[in-house]
Design an enzyme around this catalytic site. Structure first.
Site, PDB file in Angstrom:
ATOM      1  N   ARG A 140      -6.353 -25.120 -18.742  1.00 54.26           N
ATOM      2  CA  ARG A 140      -7.158 -26.046 -19.561  1.00 54.26           C
ATOM      3  C   ARG A 140      -8.661 -25.741 -19.836  1.00 54.26           C
ATOM      4  NH1 ARG A 140      -4.135 -28.789 -15.947  1.00 54.26           N
ATOM      5  NH2 ARG A 140      -5.893 -29.169 -14.251  1.00 54.26           N
TER       6      ARG A 140
ATOM      7  N   LYS B  21       5.307 -20.486   5.112  1.00 53.46           N
ATOM      8  CA  LYS B  21       4.116 -19.688   5.976  1.00 53.46           C
ATOM      9  C   LYS B  21       5.074 -19.345   7.064  1.00 53.46           C
ATOM     10  CE  LYS B  21       0.651 -22.784   4.606  1.00 53.46           C
ATOM     11  NZ  LYS B  21      -0.259 -24.165   5.105  1.00 53.46           N
TER      12      LYS B  21
ATOM     13  N   LYS C 131       1.623 -18.673  -1.092  1.00 53.22           N
ATOM     14  CA  LYS C 131       2.381 -18.529  -0.075  1.00 53.22           C
ATOM     15  C   LYS C 131       4.162 -18.815  -0.559  1.00 53.22           C
ATOM     16  CE  LYS C 131       1.446 -23.760   0.823  1.00 53.22           C
ATOM     17  NZ  LYS C 131       0.361 -23.411   0.052  1.00 53.22           N
TER      18      LYS C 131
ATOM     19  N   GLU D 225      -1.069 -35.057  -1.150  1.00 54.40           N
ATOM     20  CA  GLU D 225      -1.075 -34.795  -2.661  1.00 54.40           C
ATOM     21  C   GLU D 225      -0.278 -36.161  -3.100  1.00 54.40           C
ATOM     22  OE1 GLU D 225      -2.202 -32.874  -4.602  1.00 54.40           O
ATOM     23  OE2 GLU D 225      -2.646 -31.220  -2.920  1.00 54.40           O
TER      24      GLU D 225
ATOM     25  N   VAL E 155      -9.705 -24.220  -5.390  1.00 47.99           N
ATOM     26  CA  VAL E 155      -9.822 -22.894  -4.579  1.00 47.99           C
ATOM     27  C   VAL E 155     -10.644 -21.853  -5.495  1.00 47.99           C
ATOM     28  CG1 VAL E 155      -8.893 -20.986  -3.496  1.00 47.99           C
ATOM     29  CG2 VAL E 155      -7.987 -23.085  -3.044  1.00 47.99           C
TER      30      VAL E 155
ATOM     31  N   ILE F 149      -8.085 -19.548   8.651  1.00 50.32           N
ATOM     32  CA  ILE F 149      -7.894 -19.016   9.948  1.00 50.32           C
ATOM     33  C   ILE F 149      -7.323 -17.547   9.816  1.00 50.32           C
ATOM     34  CG2 ILE F 149      -6.332 -18.924  12.057  1.00 50.32           C
ATOM     35  CD1 ILE F 149      -6.142 -22.001  11.220  1.00 50.32           C
TER      36      ILE F 149
END
Length: 430
Positions: A49, A207, A107, A192, A17, A138
């Site tokens: 890093r 959320k 979040k 993940e 992101v 959204i």
């Protein structure tokens, strides 16, 4: 009149992101300047890093000292996309104390400690915006906090995790089991390496806490949210849902009690009718269904995760916060004036789909029906199939409280004719 001195932005985190945020700020600098009314300058990027190659990110902006970066007196806005509770909480608090507003995608932190963060922002005359924390690209936080500020929201029902929606969609469309669908989600990059936060519902619960707090103007933390994951959903559950004209989704559900005296917030798998708009949300997409008194039913749909979608929400907040800075004002803060209590899950009323393994002999159905009646749970439909001394009994109830259903199931397990409870699933969206 355009201000020539740039607004300086510190970026905490430069992963999927963060790197996309940096790229957009660089490539769309002229557009952002025109929309804000002043130039915006990326003044520093804090990472863990520093040696990692980050295409398109100016190396001279990289630092490992996030604390020093947010404490610089010339930083106007801090963008936090590192996630987790600490060091994010300390860095955001320090940013407020040094005069910066904050845009966050965190979040977990907002759901756990949003009240304290809002208080710190207000005490320092700063903004705290977090559109990206709930549903990626959204627009949802701002519509709830601003567009519907004059309305009364009664319910928020949504799919807010793309990984789980992808898994359940695959199970529904192909007949695959949970493990097989999870393997495909992992191979495609939707899950993940450790998918616990997604498949056990922690991500969606955070959320849900944020959405409930904004929608109902009360404080709701992640500890207030009832949470169940989807790891126990089976191919048999999906087939049962199809027979009912339903599909299965992992839903975040925030509701105001009918008497208006309390709210509930929960995350769990549920069957929803194929006629409901959320039933058609496929793949890794998210959608949230909002029910308000004056506005009626509204649906927000789109990609709920990923670098570009999440960066879009972050940049939208950045523009709003920078405009506020130029105007010498702040946007909406926390609204918790209703102080409504959060009811426990036992008081939640909904329908249930219960699958029982029973002995295939006369009188079993009567025994089961008696147990339901004794616990005040009304049966809507029953379907029984039997073979070679064993049978399955599928019961769909009318609306009942969770506590009543739990006591009913406990009593069913005590019957000699009930071999086991194969599955229990709520039925929503009706």
């Amino acid at each position: 009149m355009m201000r020539t001195r740039p607004l300086k932005v510190a970026l905490l985190g430069c992963g999927v992101v963060g790197s996309e945020v940096a790229r957009i700020m660089t490539t769309h600098a002229d557009d952002l300047t025109a929309r804000i009314g002043a130039p915006v300058e990326l003044a520093g990027i804090a990472v863990r890093r520093p040696g990692k190659v980050r295409a398109g990110v100016p190396a001279e902006l990289i630092t490992t000292d996030a604390t020093a970066l947010v404490k610089r007196g010339d930083i106007d806005v801090v963008i936090e996309v590192i996630g987790g509770i600490e060091p994010a909480r300390g860095l955001i608090t320090a940013a407020f104390e040094h005069g910066a507003s904050v845009v966050s995608a965190n979040k977990a932190l907002v759901a756990a400690d949003g009240a304290a963060l809002h208080a710190a922002a207000e005490a320092n005359g700063a903004d705290l915006y977090y559109e990206a924390a709930v549903a990626g690209a959204i627009p949802l936080v701002r519509p709830l906090r601003e567009s519907l500020a004059g309305d009364k929201v009664n319910r928020v029902l949504g799919i807010v995790n793309g990984t789980t929606n992808f898994i359940l969609d695959k199970m529904d469309s192909t007949g695959a089991g949970y493990s097989e669908a999870l393997d495909e989600a992992t191979a495609l990059g939707y899950a993940e390496a450790d998918p616990t936060a997604d498949v056990e519902g922690y991500d969606a619960a955070a959320k849900a806490a944020i959405l409930a707090g904004i929608a109902f103007h009360t404080r709701v933390t992640i500890d207030d949210v009832h949470r169940e994951g989807l790891t126990e959903v089976t191919a048999s559950d999906m087939a049962s849902a199809k027979r009912m004209g339903c599909t299965v989704k992992l839903l975040a559900i925030c509701e105001r009690a009918r008497d208006g005296a309390s709210v509930t917030a929960r995350v769990h798998p549920a069957m929803i009718p194929l006629t409901h708009p959320l039933a058609s949300v496929r793949g890794a997409y998210n959608a949230v269904f909002v029910e308000a008194e004056a506005a009626g039913q509204l649906m927000f749909y789109g990609p709920g995760a990923g670098g570009s979608p999440t960066a879009s929400a972050v940049l939208g907040d950045l523009v709003a916060v920078c405009r506020n800075k130029l105007a010498g004002a702040t946007g909406p803060g926390e609204s918790a004036y209703t102080r409504l209590p959060v009811s426990p899950m036992g008081e939640v009323v909904t329908r249930y789909h219960i699958s029982l393994d029973v002995a295939d002999k006369p009188g079993v159905l009567a025994q089961v029906a008696t147990v339901f009646a004794e616990h005040g749970v009304s049966i809507d439909t029953v379907r029984q199939q039997g073979k070679d001394g064993e049978a399955s009994l599928v019961v769909v109830t009318h609306r009942a409280a969770d506590a009543a259903l739990s006591s009913t199931v406990g009593a069913l397990r005590e019957l000699d004719t009930v071999r086991g409870v194969a599955s229990i699933m709520r039925v929503e969206g009706e």
